[in-house]
Scaffold this motif. Structure first.
Motif, PDB file in Angstrom:
ATOM      1  N   CYS A   1      53.815 -15.369 -19.759  1.00  0.00           N
ATOM      2  CA  CYS A   1      54.094 -15.230 -18.186  1.00  0.00           C
ATOM      3  C   CYS A   1      55.314 -15.281 -18.053  1.00  0.00           C
ATOM      4  O   CYS A   1      55.409 -17.127 -17.931  1.00  0.00           O
ATOM      5  CB  CYS A   1      53.245 -16.495 -17.744  1.00  0.00           C
ATOM      6  SG  CYS A   1      51.555 -15.827 -17.889  1.00  0.00           S
TER       7      CYS A   1
ATOM      8  N   HIS B   1      59.940 -20.727 -17.944  1.00  0.00           N
ATOM      9  CA  HIS B   1      60.652 -21.156 -16.961  1.00  0.00           C
ATOM     10  C   HIS B   1      62.056 -20.779 -16.354  1.00  0.00           C
ATOM     11  O   HIS B   1      62.733 -20.437 -17.826  1.00  0.00           O
ATOM     12  CB  HIS B   1      60.026 -23.234 -16.222  1.00  0.00           C
ATOM     13  CG  HIS B   1      61.355 -23.170 -17.776  1.00  0.00           C
ATOM     14  ND1 HIS B   1      62.727 -23.726 -18.151  1.00  0.00           N
ATOM     15  CD2 HIS B   1      60.833 -23.847 -18.775  1.00  0.00           C
ATOM     16  CE1 HIS B   1      63.400 -23.770 -19.584  1.00  0.00           C
ATOM     17  NE2 HIS B   1      61.671 -24.015 -19.532  1.00  0.00           N
TER      18      HIS B   1
ATOM     19  N   TYR C   1      58.880 -16.055 -15.778  1.00  0.00           N
ATOM     20  CA  TYR C   1      58.614 -16.502 -14.094  1.00  0.00           C
ATOM     21  C   TYR C   1      60.742 -16.048 -13.964  1.00  0.00           C
ATOM     22  O   TYR C   1      61.364 -17.052 -14.527  1.00  0.00           O
ATOM     23  CB  TYR C   1      58.525 -17.919 -13.402  1.00  0.00           C
ATOM     24  CG  TYR C   1      59.135 -18.120 -12.424  1.00  0.00           C
ATOM     25  CD1 TYR C   1      59.554 -17.143 -11.081  1.00  0.00           C
ATOM     26  CD2 TYR C   1      59.747 -18.982 -11.968  1.00  0.00           C
ATOM     27  CE1 TYR C   1      59.590 -17.229  -9.822  1.00  0.00           C
ATOM     28  CE2 TYR C   1      60.113 -19.426 -10.628  1.00  0.00           C
ATOM     29  CZ  TYR C   1      60.327 -19.069  -9.785  1.00  0.00           C
ATOM     30  OH  TYR C   1      61.043 -19.272  -8.933  1.00  0.00           O
ATOM     31  N   SER C   2      60.716 -15.352 -13.251  1.00  0.00           N
ATOM     32  CA  SER C   2      63.070 -15.146 -13.255  1.00  0.00           C
ATOM     33  C   SER C   2      63.411 -14.411 -14.281  1.00  0.00           C
ATOM     34  O   SER C   2      62.883 -14.270 -15.317  1.00  0.00           O
ATOM     35  CB  SER C   2      63.211 -15.910 -11.896  1.00  0.00           C
ATOM     36  OG  SER C   2      64.437 -15.808 -12.003  1.00  0.00           O
TER      37      SER C   2
ATOM     38  N   PRO D   1      55.068 -18.197  -7.565  1.00  0.00           N
ATOM     39  CA  PRO D   1      54.456 -19.143  -8.397  1.00  0.00           C
ATOM     40  C   PRO D   1      54.388 -20.943  -7.444  1.00  0.00           C
ATOM     41  O   PRO D   1      53.434 -21.515  -7.720  1.00  0.00           O
ATOM     42  CB  PRO D   1      55.108 -19.866  -9.869  1.00  0.00           C
ATOM     43  CG  PRO D   1      55.770 -18.754 -10.674  1.00  0.00           C
ATOM     44  CD  PRO D   1      56.461 -17.696  -8.825  1.00  0.00           C
TER      45      PRO D   1
ATOM     46  N   ILE E   1      57.153 -12.299 -13.910  1.00  0.00           N
ATOM     47  CA  ILE E   1      56.858 -12.589 -12.686  1.00  0.00           C
ATOM     48  C   ILE E   1      58.028 -12.635 -11.860  1.00  0.00           C
ATOM     49  O   ILE E   1      59.022 -13.393 -12.548  1.00  0.00           O
ATOM     50  CB  ILE E   1      56.482 -14.043 -11.836  1.00  0.00           C
ATOM     51  CG1 ILE E   1      54.792 -13.882 -12.589  1.00  0.00           C
ATOM     52  CG2 ILE E   1      56.197 -14.351 -10.275  1.00  0.00           C
ATOM     53  CD1 ILE E   1      54.318 -15.829 -13.014  1.00  0.00           C
ATOM     54  N   SER E   2      58.511 -11.663 -10.785  1.00  0.00           N
ATOM     55  CA  SER E   2      60.011 -11.706 -10.388  1.00  0.00           C
ATOM     56  C   SER E   2      61.569 -11.540 -11.214  1.00  0.00           C
ATOM     57  O   SER E   2      62.788 -12.283 -11.744  1.00  0.00           O
ATOM     58  CB  SER E   2      60.831 -12.861  -9.779  1.00  0.00           C
ATOM     59  OG  SER E   2      59.153 -13.250  -8.714  1.00  0.00           O
TER      60      SER E   2
END
Length: 262
Positions: A91, A26, A93-94, A238, A117-118
């Protein structure tokens, strides 16, 4: 509640389902709550692993007010060990892509595939630089309540999910968050990207214009990479485009024959 121990801290995690292990990472303040939908919808085919990074939400900070990206990757390895998992598919994200990238570079034998992801390997554009510096300023002022509300509302209209995100952000260590934002600002692994040999999917929102620059760095330096755009979305893939994201993840695992990893 399930916890694992890593580098002096007890860290909260969740693991649901069985199959190829997907470990979601995260951005600052959001914690495992960011991936509520992924736990719900991907556990039919995958072991979905999430955890609050140290100093976030339900995780302890080990008596420290800092979290280096390399230490975050070490915590990922410790969690994989705790779960008895030999390989994972990180995985990120950001800015959660930072520990995902660091893990793939530092633990290549344990990285079966990599999903970004991004994500970005460095901060070298003005808008992203300013956004992270706003985060640093906000945590200097301990504006966790404001940050919690903004993260929740900007990511989802689901009230239950909003409460999860807000609760995590408000419970996080503000000094550690400030330092993590700073560490993310100065983290740079671009020159090490050629070390990544596993298959990589770099997923971006078609409208995420201020992040698009970074896809070219990945394309330039990573050999086995797919660049994928999701239409009708900017950054919050997400939570706002989970169906499309999950379809990409399932296709990526099948294409690269990763269904047998454990």
């Amino acid at each position: 509640m399930p916890y694992f121990h890593s580098n002096g801290a007890d860290l909260y995690y969740e693991s649901t389902g069985s199959g190829p292990p997907l470990m979601f990472l995260h951005p600052p303040a959001m914690g495992a709550a960011a991936f509520y939908t992924q736990r719900e919808e991907l556990s039919d085919q995958f072991q979905v692993i999430t955890f609050d990074a140290r100093g976030h939400g339900k995780s302890g900070d080990g008596g420290r007010n800092d979290l280096l990206i390399a230490e975050w990757a070490e915590d990922m390895a410790a969690l994989a060990d705790h779960l008895g998992v030999s390989q994972i598919i990180p995985c990120g994200y950001s800015s959660g892509a930072n520990p995902a990238l660091e893990f793939a570079i530092s633990y290549p034998e344990r990285t079966a595939g990599l999903i970004l992801i991004s994500g970005y390997p460095e901060v070298s554009t003005n808008i992203l630089d300013k956004q992270i510096k706003i985060g640093i300023w906000g945590m200097k002022k301990d504006l966790r309540g404001m940050l919690a509300k903004w993260l929740a509302v900007s990511h989802t209209g689901n009230k239950k999910h909003q409460r999860f995100i807000e609760k995590t952000a408000k419970a996080s260590n503000p000094v550690l968050l400030k330092n993590l934002y700073a560490n993310s600002l100065y983290y740079q692994c671009t020159e090490q990207l050629p070390k990544i040999k596993c298959p990589v999917a770099a997923i971006y929102g078609a409208n995420d214009y201020y992040i698009h620059y970074y896809q070219y760095l990945f394309y330039k330096y990573v050999r086995n990479i797919q660049l994928i755009h999701i239409q009708g979305i900017a950054h919050q893939i997400p939570t706002k485009k989970p169906k499309e994201l999950h379809g990409i993840i399932r296709s990526f695992v099948a294409q690269h024959h990763l269904s047998s990893i454990t």
